[in-house]
Design a protein around this motif. Structure first.
Motif, mmCIF file in Angstrom:
data_model
loop_
_atom_site.group_PDB
_atom_site.id
_atom_site.type_symbol
_atom_site.label_atom_id
_atom_site.label_comp_id
_atom_site.label_asym_id
_atom_site.label_seq_id
_atom_site.Cartn_x
_atom_site.Cartn_y
_atom_site.Cartn_z
ATOM 1 N N ILE B 67 1.011 -1.202 0.242
ATOM 2 C CA ILE B 67 -0.297 -0.159 -0.043
ATOM 3 C C ILE B 67 0.629 1.227 0.061
ATOM 4 C CG2 ILE B 67 -2.181 1.461 1.098
ATOM 5 C CD1 ILE B 67 -2.808 -1.170 -0.063
ATOM 6 N N CYS B 68 1.786 0.990 0.602
ATOM 7 C CA CYS B 68 3.218 2.646 1.186
ATOM 8 C C CYS B 68 3.922 1.637 1.197
ATOM 9 C CB CYS B 68 2.117 3.381 1.415
ATOM 10 S SG CYS B 68 1.792 3.466 3.054
ATOM 11 N N SER B 69 5.176 2.293 1.728
ATOM 12 C CA SER B 69 6.620 1.351 1.597
ATOM 13 C C SER B 69 6.384 0.772 3.120
ATOM 14 C CB SER B 69 7.943 2.592 2.063
ATOM 15 O OG SER B 69 7.772 3.412 2.747
ATOM 16 N N ASN B 70 5.813 0.983 4.220
ATOM 17 C CA ASN B 70 5.400 0.156 5.677
ATOM 18 C C ASN B 70 4.719 -0.489 5.852
ATOM 19 O OD1 ASN B 70 4.361 2.933 5.615
ATOM 20 N ND2 ASN B 70 4.409 3.164 8.263
ATOM 21 N N VAL B 71 3.693 0.042 4.855
ATOM 22 C CA VAL B 71 2.027 -0.712 4.880
ATOM 23 C C VAL B 71 1.792 -2.225 3.481
ATOM 24 C CG1 VAL B 71 0.243 -0.162 5.382
ATOM 25 C CG2 VAL B 71 1.487 0.833 6.453
ATOM 26 N N GLY B 72 1.775 -3.160 4.501
ATOM 27 C CA GLY B 72 1.094 -3.854 3.282
ATOM 28 C C GLY B 72 -0.309 -4.493 3.544
ATOM 29 N N GLU B 103 4.666 8.599 6.217
ATOM 30 C CA GLU B 103 4.288 8.380 5.500
ATOM 31 C C GLU B 103 3.390 7.473 6.778
ATOM 32 O OE1 GLU B 103 6.658 6.633 2.294
ATOM 33 O OE2 GLU B 103 4.877 5.753 2.953
ATOM 34 N N PRO B 104 2.024 7.186 7.078
ATOM 35 C CA PRO B 104 1.268 7.749 7.417
ATOM 36 C C PRO B 104 1.182 6.004 8.783
ATOM 37 C CG PRO B 104 0.319 6.678 5.177
ATOM 38 C CD PRO B 104 2.071 7.188 5.068
ATOM 39 N N PRO B 105 1.173 6.528 10.115
ATOM 40 C CA PRO B 105 1.384 5.350 10.982
ATOM 41 C C PRO B 105 -0.154 4.450 10.499
ATOM 42 C CG PRO B 105 0.450 7.277 11.882
ATOM 43 C CD PRO B 105 0.378 7.899 10.398
ATOM 44 N N THR B 106 0.719 2.747 11.088
ATOM 45 C CA THR B 106 -0.266 1.756 10.291
ATOM 46 C C THR B 106 -2.083 2.181 10.624
ATOM 47 O OG1 THR B 106 1.270 0.364 11.029
ATOM 48 C CG2 THR B 106 -0.112 -0.535 9.718
ATOM 49 N N ALA B 107 -1.890 2.880 12.145
ATOM 50 C CA ALA B 107 -3.489 2.465 12.958
ATOM 51 C C ALA B 107 -4.493 3.925 11.965
ATOM 52 C CB ALA B 107 -3.269 3.043 14.183
ATOM 53 N N ILE B 108 -3.792 5.165 11.377
ATOM 54 C CA ILE B 108 -4.098 5.956 10.728
ATOM 55 C C ILE B 108 -4.903 5.103 9.742
ATOM 56 C CG2 ILE B 108 -3.918 8.916 9.880
ATOM 57 C CD1 ILE B 108 -3.402 8.598 12.281
ATOM 58 N N GLY B 137 1.677 -3.260 9.349
ATOM 59 C CA GLY B 137 2.374 -2.010 9.176
ATOM 60 C C GLY B 137 3.298 -1.797 9.932
ATOM 61 N N PHE B 138 4.248 -0.695 9.694
ATOM 62 C CA PHE B 138 5.602 -0.934 10.538
ATOM 63 C C PHE B 138 5.541 0.411 11.154
ATOM 64 C CE2 PHE B 138 8.870 -3.240 12.453
ATOM 65 C CZ PHE B 138 9.835 -2.547 13.337
ATOM 66 N N ASP B 139 5.399 0.807 12.315
ATOM 67 C CA ASP B 139 5.861 2.722 12.105
ATOM 68 C C ASP B 139 5.806 2.833 13.997
ATOM 69 O OD1 ASP B 139 2.316 2.953 13.070
ATOM 70 O OD2 ASP B 139 3.402 2.763 14.635
ATOM 71 N N GLU B 140 6.031 4.058 14.249
ATOM 72 C CA GLU B 140 6.492 4.909 15.071
ATOM 73 C C GLU B 140 6.251 3.711 16.508
ATOM 74 O OE1 GLU B 140 8.610 8.112 15.568
ATOM 75 O OE2 GLU B 140 8.040 8.401 13.849
ATOM 76 N N LEU B 226 11.340 4.667 7.811
ATOM 77 C CA LEU B 226 10.366 3.854 8.491
ATOM 78 C C LEU B 226 10.918 2.262 7.696
ATOM 79 C CD1 LEU B 226 7.271 5.192 8.741
ATOM 80 C CD2 LEU B 226 8.680 4.642 10.511
ATOM 81 N N PRO B 227 10.709 0.653 8.447
ATOM 82 C CA PRO B 227 10.543 -0.968 7.306
ATOM 83 C C PRO B 227 9.954 -0.171 5.928
ATOM 84 C CG PRO B 227 10.712 -1.076 9.783
ATOM 85 C CD PRO B 227 10.318 0.413 9.911
ATOM 86 N N GLU B 228 11.133 -1.319 5.205
ATOM 87 C CA GLU B 228 10.122 -1.484 4.010
ATOM 88 C C GLU B 228 9.215 -2.555 4.098
ATOM 89 O OE1 GLU B 228 12.080 1.461 1.191
ATOM 90 O OE2 GLU B 228 11.992 -0.490 0.746
ATOM 91 N N PHE B 229 8.580 -2.675 3.859
ATOM 92 C CA PHE B 229 6.736 -4.124 2.867
ATOM 93 C C PHE B 229 7.517 -4.552 2.306
ATOM 94 C CE2 PHE B 229 3.581 -6.711 3.369
ATOM 95 C CZ PHE B 229 3.089 -6.961 2.680
ATOM 96 N N ARG B 230 7.777 -6.092 1.937
ATOM 97 C CA ARG B 230 7.935 -6.549 0.477
ATOM 98 C C ARG B 230 7.189 -8.036 0.517
ATOM 99 N NH1 ARG B 230 12.542 -10.391 0.445
ATOM 100 N NH2 ARG B 230 13.281 -10.545 2.130
#
Lengths: 204, 245
Positions: B67-72, B103-108, B137-140, B226-230
């Protein structure tokens, strides 16, 4: 007559050692006539971040309220305070939304991030961000402020010294600008506390 | 079509249920199983890529989406409905980035997607989405795994399964999951859980796995990285499959 010079005003922000300072004058005028000496132009966004808004007074008030709204909504949704860098981008995108009918302000953002690293920046009236490592200036007195800051600023000033430096920069710059002055307000932001002091300057 | 029907097609039954949502959940439960497991250092999401016939070219079928670099995200239920949600999620993430340059936080992001799904249970002339989503997702705040249902309700999970085999899979996960599990173990567990209900041969072409792992770091100028989803490549999946044989 330029719309940015209708009400007059000056804002400056500086970086020190683990602290930032933001200062503004307190004049509100209608061209040559001074109508208020109690119109500060800095507003608190979060406990550790301030926004300075010099320019057309009606836009100063409206944008101060708009940013308060946006920052509060951010805090409610994200359950955390907004970081200064993020706030700077929020200010930029808010201004660019009005690209072809802009807000007549040139904001300054100053604060400490969650690791207590200092952050300052300024933007133009349509949102172009200027990230600076030393100082940023804005308002009708910007040229004079550039001169004063360039001469007086040095890196790694302690909070008390930063207070003296920013105060002298602002006071002497506004003395060379008929549309700014009539008192000044200086805010020093450190990891432990935020102190706002009001300075008495030449009342002309 | 929405302007002809200004009333919602999802209406309350006398017992207070929204039957359309119940039916949507049936669509989800007849879909292929998907798994999500949160580890201490990341998240793994996985699903079966069930091809209707051997003639289908499954290399071009994408179920796990970035979805974005830190969310799949992955789903169970109706594929076409999922595609629409993937696009809406991607746009929502970029809209956030436009304003805040981060990047948006996962919860948002999850809240945004969930409120889109809720809209379709209350707007005129539309039906609910026939998918449940697993969003990783991975956020702060660290790694977060969420499930979003057709009604628009969402929950954070430590480990979960959705789709056809969810009951057995969740029982399996309850036994094997512990709070200190690391990502490598989690991937292993996810594959085993999928295997439980798998019809047919499990190969690197019939399952899809996505992971996000790493740590939050800060660049010199203070910007957060942030780490990236792959997605795992077929050869990586093959290695994991070899380990469980």
């Amino acid at each position: 007559m330029s719309i940015m010079e209708y009400n007059g005003g000056a804002v400056v922000a500086m970086v020190g050692k683990n602290c930032v300072a933001i200062a503004c004058d307190k004049r509100l005028g209608v061209q040559a006539m001074t109508i208020s000496t109690e119109f500060p132009k800095t507003f608190q966004a979060t406990p550790k971040t301030y926004i300075g808004l010099p320019g057309l007074a009606t836009d100063v008030q409206t944008l101060a309220e708009k940013f308060r709204f946006k920052v509060n909504m951010y805090k409610l949704k994200e359950e955390r305070e907004i970081e200064p860098r993020t706030l700077a981008h929020l200010v930029s995108s808010t201004l660019y939304e009005r690209r072809f009918g802009p807000w007549f302000v040139e904001p300054v953002v100053a604060g400490l991030d969650k690791e207590n690293r200092p952050f300052i920046c300024s933007t133009d009236l349509i949102g172009c961000i200027n990230f600076a490592k030393d100082f940023v200036v804005s308002g009708t007195t910007s040229n004079q402020l550039y001169g004063m800051c360039e001469s007086l600023w040095e890196p790694d000033l302690e909070p008390e010294d930063l207070f003296e430096t920013i105060s002298q920069s602002l006071m002497n710059a506004v003395d060379r600008d008929c549309l700014s002055g009539w008192g000044a307000q200086v805010t020093i932001i450190t990891p432990d506390q935020v102190i706002t002091r009001t300075l008495k300057s030449r009342q002309d | 079509m929405a302007d002809r029907y200004s009333f919602s097609l999802t209406t309350f039954s006398p017992s207070g249920k929204l039957v359309q949502i119940e039916y949507a959940l049936s669509a989800v439960n007849s879909g292929v199983t998907s798994i999500g497991i949160k580890a201490t250092n990341g998240i793994v999401i996985a699903t079966e890529k069930k091809a209707v016939s051997t003639l289908i070219d499954d290399s071009s079928l994408e179920k796990v989406a970035i979805i974005c670099s830190n969310v799949g995200m992955v789903y169970s239920g109706m594929g076409p409905d999922y595609r629409v949600l993937v696009n809406k999620a991607r746009k929502a993430a970029q809209a956030y980035k436009r304003v805040y340059m981060e990047e948006p936080p996962t919860a948002i992001l999850v809240k945004e997607i969930a409120s889109v799904m809720q809209e379709f249970t209350q707007s005129g002339g539309v039906r609910p989405f026939g998918v449940s989503l697993l969003i990783a997702g991975f956020d702060e705040k660290g790694p977060m795994l969420y499930q979003v249902d057709p009604s628009g309700s969402y929950w954070p999970w430590k480990a979960t399964a959705i789709g056809k085999n969810m009951v057995n899979a969740k029982t399996f996960l309850e036994k094997r999951y512990n709070e200190d599990i690391e990502l490598e173990d989690a991937i292993h567990t996810a594959i085993l859980t999928l295997k439980e209900g798998f019809e047919g041969q499990m190969t690197e072409n019939t399952i899809e796995i996505g992971i996000i792992t790493g740590a939050v770091s800060t660049k010199d100028d203070g910007a957060v990285v942030l780490p990236e989803f792959r997605k795992l490549s077929p050869s990586e999946v093959k290695d994991y499959l070899a380990n469980i044989a």
